[in-house]
Scaffold this motif. Structure first.
Motif, PDB file in Angstrom:
ATOM      1  N   THR A  20      -0.685   8.779   7.622  1.00 54.59           N
ATOM      2  CA  THR A  20      -1.756   7.785   7.468  1.00 54.59           C
ATOM      3  C   THR A  20      -2.820   8.057   8.524  1.00 54.59           C
ATOM      4  O   THR A  20      -2.626   8.873   9.424  1.00 54.59           O
ATOM      5  CB  THR A  20      -1.226   6.347   7.622  1.00 54.59           C
ATOM      6  N   TYR A  43       6.784   4.678   7.102  1.00 49.35           N
ATOM      7  CA  TYR A  43       5.640   3.985   6.501  1.00 49.35           C
ATOM      8  C   TYR A  43       4.319   4.449   7.122  1.00 49.35           C
ATOM      9  O   TYR A  43       3.301   4.562   6.441  1.00 49.35           O
ATOM     10  CB  TYR A  43       5.808   2.471   6.687  1.00 49.35           C
ATOM     11  N   ALA A  99       0.822  -1.202   0.000  1.00 50.55           N
ATOM     12  CA  ALA A  99       0.000   0.000   0.000  1.00 50.55           C
ATOM     13  C   ALA A  99       0.862   1.260   0.000  1.00 50.55           C
ATOM     14  O   ALA A  99       0.395   2.329  -0.390  1.00 50.55           O
ATOM     15  CB  ALA A  99      -0.918   0.000   1.221  1.00 50.55           C
ATOM     16  N   LYS A 100       2.116   1.111   0.407  1.00 53.49           N
ATOM     17  CA  LYS A 100       3.067   2.222   0.414  1.00 53.49           C
ATOM     18  C   LYS A 100       4.458   1.625   0.266  1.00 53.49           C
ATOM     19  O   LYS A 100       4.768   0.600   0.863  1.00 53.49           O
ATOM     20  CB  LYS A 100       2.949   3.014   1.720  1.00 53.49           C
ATOM     21  N   GLU A 101       5.275   2.251  -0.523  1.00 52.36           N
ATOM     22  CA  GLU A 101       6.598   1.700  -0.810  1.00 52.36           C
ATOM     23  C   GLU A 101       7.404   1.507   0.468  1.00 52.36           C
ATOM     24  O   GLU A 101       7.430   2.372   1.342  1.00 52.36           O
ATOM     25  CB  GLU A 101       7.343   2.634  -1.766  1.00 52.36           C
ATOM     26  N   ASN A 102       8.072   0.362   0.553  1.00 48.93           N
ATOM     27  CA  ASN A 102       8.906   0.066   1.719  1.00 48.93           C
ATOM     28  C   ASN A 102       9.851  -1.077   1.392  1.00 48.93           C
ATOM     29  O   ASN A 102       9.674  -1.780   0.391  1.00 48.93           O
ATOM     30  CB  ASN A 102       8.043  -0.299   2.925  1.00 48.93           C
ATOM     31  N   PRO A 104      -1.851   2.466   5.011  1.00 53.28           N
ATOM     32  CA  PRO A 104      -1.666   3.764   4.342  1.00 53.28           C
ATOM     33  C   PRO A 104      -2.838   4.165   3.459  1.00 53.28           C
ATOM     34  O   PRO A 104      -3.070   5.353   3.231  1.00 53.28           O
ATOM     35  CB  PRO A 104      -0.392   3.547   3.513  1.00 53.28           C
ATOM     36  N   GLY A 105      -3.588   3.183   2.948  1.00 54.67           N
ATOM     37  CA  GLY A 105      -4.732   3.482   2.099  1.00 54.67           C
ATOM     38  C   GLY A 105      -5.943   3.967   2.879  1.00 54.67           C
ATOM     39  O   GLY A 105      -6.876   4.519   2.303  1.00 54.67           O
TER      40      GLY A 105
END
Length: 284
Positions: A164, A160, A108-111, A182-183
């Protein structure tokens, strides 16, 4: 020997019996189809209701959808006594092996996932979430869940959790605040998963910090804070730390303003007072 007239009469009677039989079969098929449809609709409806009111995992779309008829349910009878600090009945070895497995769903989020390998099972980590309702202070305990603590610290250091929102507040049955997607819709994760670190003696109550999941060994980034009653939760959610009393009082105020539910009395949805995470700071 039967006459032609007798043969025709017999044939006519046979044809009439066949037509009656076919009509009865068609009627039965229609009845079965209608009953089957009603049963399926009832089962689907009850399944959706159960998931919306009881499910406590990553796949929590129902809690985040815009309700058709908005209802604000408020938390009542929030206990003030802190739950006993969790402790494993049998201590883990000083180091344990941790594995983080890439999933099919994108992050949902780059990591960058934590490295697989041994992690310490001793010591604690202080972490502070800077939020729209004030600082929430966590004490992460490696002795409870070393792989989970390692993952949480790794995500926090990559920012991260920054920017949010906590997408789910439950005020009836159980009293928890859920965050970490994160979404903001309860469906997202970091793109990998790792195994549960649970044991049968686990219990939940005010001040407990635990991982949300969508089934066994599906931990990712979503977590929940028990601000009140957690007695109805089964020992299926990894406990990896605690939340201090001052932080819980801030969450109490959010719970008292209520959660936006899809049905009156459901008590499960987005918090009416948003809890937005601005930062996650790990103490050195």
């Amino acid at each position: 020997m039967p006459t032609n007239e007798q043969r025709r009469a017999a044939a006519k009677r046979k044809l009439e019996r066949q037509m009656v039989y076919r009509q009865e079969r068609a009627k039965k098929r229609r009845i079965i189809a209608v009953v089957s449809t009603v049963v399926v609709v009832a089962l689907v409806g009850s399944g959706v209701w159960w998931l919306a009111t009881h499910d406590f995992g990553n796949g929590d779309a129902a809690a985040s959808e815009t309700p058709q008829q908005e209802s604000v349910d408020k938390a009542e009878n929030i206990p003030t006594a802190l739950h006993q600090i969790p402790k494993r009945p049998t201590a883990l070895p000083e180091k344990v092996n941790c594995e983080y497995t890439k999933g099919q769903e994108p992050a949902a989020k780059e990591n960058t996932p934590p490295a697989n390998g041994e992690q310490s099972a001793t010591g604690t980590v202080a972490l502070t979430l800077g939020t729209s309702i004030g600082d929430l202070k966590f004490n992460l305990d490696r002795a409870l869940a070393p792989c989970t603590v390692n993952n949480f610290v790794n995500l926090a250091k990559q920012k991260y959790f920054d920017n949010t929102t906590c997408h789910r507040l439950v005020v009836t049955g159980i009293q928890v605040l859920q965050c970490g997607d994160p979404g903001g819709n309860g469906m997202g994760g970091p793109g990998y998963s790792f195994k549960d670190e649970v044991y049968p003696e686990l219990t939940y109550g005010r001040g407990v910090l635990a991982m949300a999941n969508s089934g066994p060994d599906t931990n990712g980034s979503q977590f929940f804070i028990v601000y009140g009653d957690g007695a109805n939760l089964k020992p299926a959610y990894t406990v990896f730390g605690t939340v201090d009393e001052e932080s819980l009082k801030k969450i109490d105020e959010v719970a008292k303003t209520g959660t936006i539910s899809q049905q009156p009395g459901q008590g499960d949805g987005k918090p009416k007072t948003p809890v937005d995470i601005k930062s996650a700071a790990v103490a050195n």
